[in-house]
Design a protein around this motif. Structure first.
Motif, PDB file in Angstrom:
ATOM      1  N   ARG A 235       0.809  -1.178   0.009  1.00  0.00           N
ATOM      2  CA  ARG A 235      -0.135  -0.145   0.162  1.00  0.00           C
ATOM      3  C   ARG A 235       0.763   1.157  -0.068  1.00  0.00           C
ATOM      4  NH1 ARG A 235      -2.485  -3.843  -1.060  1.00  0.00           N
ATOM      5  NH2 ARG A 235      -4.593  -4.534  -0.046  1.00  0.00           N
ATOM      6  N   ARG A 236       0.500   2.106  -0.783  1.00  0.00           N
ATOM      7  CA  ARG A 236       1.227   3.405  -0.930  1.00  0.00           C
ATOM      8  C   ARG A 236       0.446   4.617  -0.530  1.00  0.00           C
ATOM      9  NH1 ARG A 236       4.775   5.254  -6.210  1.00  0.00           N
ATOM     10  NH2 ARG A 236       6.253   4.081  -5.002  1.00  0.00           N
ATOM     11  N   TRP A 237       0.847   5.557   0.347  1.00  0.00           N
ATOM     12  CA  TRP A 237       0.433   6.875   0.491  1.00  0.00           C
ATOM     13  C   TRP A 237       1.398   7.940  -0.115  1.00  0.00           C
ATOM     14  CZ3 TRP A 237      -0.469   2.950   3.681  1.00  0.00           C
ATOM     15  CH2 TRP A 237      -1.608   2.479   4.535  1.00  0.00           C
ATOM     16  N   GLU A 238       0.742   8.881  -0.562  1.00  0.00           N
ATOM     17  CA  GLU A 238       1.461  10.249  -1.254  1.00  0.00           C
ATOM     18  C   GLU A 238       1.179  11.349  -0.294  1.00  0.00           C
ATOM     19  OE1 GLU A 238       1.032  10.069  -5.313  1.00  0.00           O
ATOM     20  OE2 GLU A 238       2.382   8.378  -5.723  1.00  0.00           O
ATOM     21  N   ILE A 239       1.761  12.133   0.370  1.00  0.00           N
ATOM     22  CA  ILE A 239       1.189  13.073   1.627  1.00  0.00           C
ATOM     23  C   ILE A 239       1.615  14.227   1.254  1.00  0.00           C
ATOM     24  CG2 ILE A 239       1.004  13.374   3.920  1.00  0.00           C
ATOM     25  CD1 ILE A 239       1.424  10.450   4.479  1.00  0.00           C
TER      26      ILE A 239
END
Length: 530
Positions: A235-239
């Motif tokens: 899973r990836r988050w771009e914040i």
């Protein structure tokens, strides 16, 4: 330092600087045609963490044409729909993929795990007899003259050497030393935002089930955030980082887990990567300098909001290699190479502009403006969240080696499943991937067309008529399974398409006279060598 026992050749037809995805695909495409190719990279190993995460069907079609689809497929999964949530957490729109039957024969949007895919690309290119790879070696300088270029190189032990090449492709990344040496400026398309990219492997099944079950854009003015479901438990988050936050401090695990706390705790996942970036929109002012071409990140960088970064670089080399090979093999005039930068720069600029527009929507920090944005987007859907497809965001070619006055010129040609006694096969596996003339049943056999096509180097592909290629299809030719091409031809009001080696449509025709004129136009555009 080098691959296998092959020593560095004194002269090659093409030298490639950089052995990342773009460089390895370029080497494989050239090597498959027997074109002597030398690849150099200052790094030895593939970076062991994910950077790019998205592929599309155009790129998977390229992998399949190269013969590596089976090696890549275990590391690829369908890209889930992306739900966009507004300032108050409400759904405002969805970005999804076109439905089946898929136009190119593959799932149109995919996620992938980069390290093993990149390893497969490298292994494939390195195994070709025409390709020599030298790692742990940097290019110190490129010197050009009218007949070619000389790469001055230095290995990890400080030993200097050189290699002579007819042509050079610089795939050496965003900080490209070759581009800088050539003095090629990057045009700033005015997008500059600091973001933190976080990749995790979720180890707790309950936590995995608790996370969103689709990808998402949280267009929250307090902290815009992207969530992507990768293959398996990735899973990836771009914040988005805020103005008072230090990008390097935000990479520290304790700060990362604080940002992820609404979704996950440290005992539920392994932190795979946390890297801060400034998302840019940059395009090289020119893509060629004499014998040297730029490709991939050395030529452009764009925000990641629809996952087109690596796709763009592989489009570059797919476009360039067939043209370069045509010139090397004496099938086209060298002036054909000027169309590379013309086509790719225009395409990249248009797509980057569309990505920027999406990015500005996501990155809105003013709460009042964000709520106005939400209302506008919902109004565009008639008061309800509407769905747009990732495929409609990617534009066609609008310039270069295309007959732009014909329907569908510059678009990707479909790839249907073809019925065969041994089992259904995709069109490329049956008809090949060179220049093709694809005809539907409305075109009767015509010796004049056959002769013109042969003279132009076109492979003739006939698609049978009848019930969209079903068991009762009439007439000679290939029977398609799902009617993809039948609908495509009917939708554009044509019965013939001239298709380029990179699967873009050169032009179309509805009558024999128009088709003969189109083939004549192609000959002039390629300035075919005698």
């Amino acid at each position: 330092m080098s691959n296998g026992s092959r020593s560095r050749p004194p002269h090659v037809q093409v030298a490639i600087v950089g052995f990342g995805p773009a460089g390895s695909v370029a080497a494989a495409l050239l090597g498959a045609r027997g074109i002597s190719t030398y690849v150099v990279d200052r790094l030895v190993d593939v970076y062991d963490k994910p950077r790019a995460i998205a592929l599309d069907h155009e790129i998977f079609r390229l992998f399949d044409n190269m013969g590596i689809a089976d090696a890549v497929r275990p590391h690829v999964a369908p890209f889930t729909a992306s739900q966009h949530f507004g300032a108050d957490g409400q759904l405002i729109r969805r970005i999804d993929m076109v439905p089946e039957p898929y136009p190119l024969g593959y799932v149109p949007s995919m996620v992938f795990t980069q390290p093993p895919v990149e390893e497969a690309l490298r292994a494939h290119a390195s195994g070709l007899p025409a390709v020599t790879v030298e790692l742990g070696t940097e290019v110190v300088r490129v010197e050009q003259d009218a007949d070619g270029a000389t790469l001055l190189i230095r290995d990890a032990e400080g030993r200097d050497g050189s290699i002579r090449a007819d042509w050079v492709i610089a795939c050496d990344g965003a900080s490209s030393g070759v581009r800088q040496q050539l003095g090629i400026r990057l045009d700033d398309l005015v997008f500059d935002e600091p973001w933190l990219v976080v990749d995790v492997r979720v180890t707790d099944a309950a936590a995995l089930a608790r996370l969103p079950q689709t990808s998402a854009q949280f267009c929250d003015p307090a902290r815009p955030t992207t969530f992507v479901i990768g293959p398996g438990n990735h899973r990836r988050w771009e914040i988005m980082l805020l103005p008072d936050e230090d990008r390097f401090a935000m990479e520290k695990p304790e700060r990362v887990w604080s940002l992820l706390s609404k979704w996950l705790s440290p005992d539920e996942a392994i932190l795979w990567r946390a890297s801060s970036y400034r998302f840019h929109a940059l395009v090289a002012e020119r893509w060629r300098d004499g014998r040297v071409f730029l490709a991939g990140d050395s030529a452009h960088q764009q925000p990641p909001f629809i996952g087109q970064g690596m796709c763009q670089g592989l489009r570059d080399v797919s476009n360039l290699v067939w043209k370069l090979a045509s010139v090397i093999e004496g099938k086209a005039d060298p002036s054909l190479l000027d169309s590379y930068g013309e086509e790719r720069a225009a395409h990249v600029r248009e797509l980057t502009g569309r990505i920027k527009t999406i990015g500005h929507v996501i990155c809105e920090r003013d709460p009042v403006a964000a709520r106005e944005r939400d209302a506008r987007i919902l109004a565009e859907g008639g008061g309800a969240p509407r769905t747009i497809t990732r495929q409609e965001i990617v534009p066609p070619l609008r310039t270069g080696v295309v007959a732009g006055d014909t329907p569908a010129a510059g678009t990707l040609f479909p790839q249907p499943w073809i019925r065969a006694a041994e089992g259904d096969r995709l069109l490329d596996a049956v008809a090949g991937t060179g220049w093709r003339l694809v005809l539907d049943a409305s075109f009767a056999a015509d010796p004049a067309i056959d002769a013109a096509a042969k003279a132009a180097g076109l492979t003739i592909v006939r698609i049978s008529g009848g019930d969209a290629g079903g068991p009762n299809a009439a007439g000679p030719g290939l029977a398609e399974r799902d009617g993809v091409l039948a609908r495509w031809f009917a939708g554009h009001g044509v019965g013939a398409a001239v298709v380029r080696p990179d699967h873009y449509v050169f032009g179309t025709a509805a009558t024999a006279a128009d088709l003969l004129a189109l083939i004549t136009t192609l000959g002039r555009r390629l300035a075919r060598a005698a």
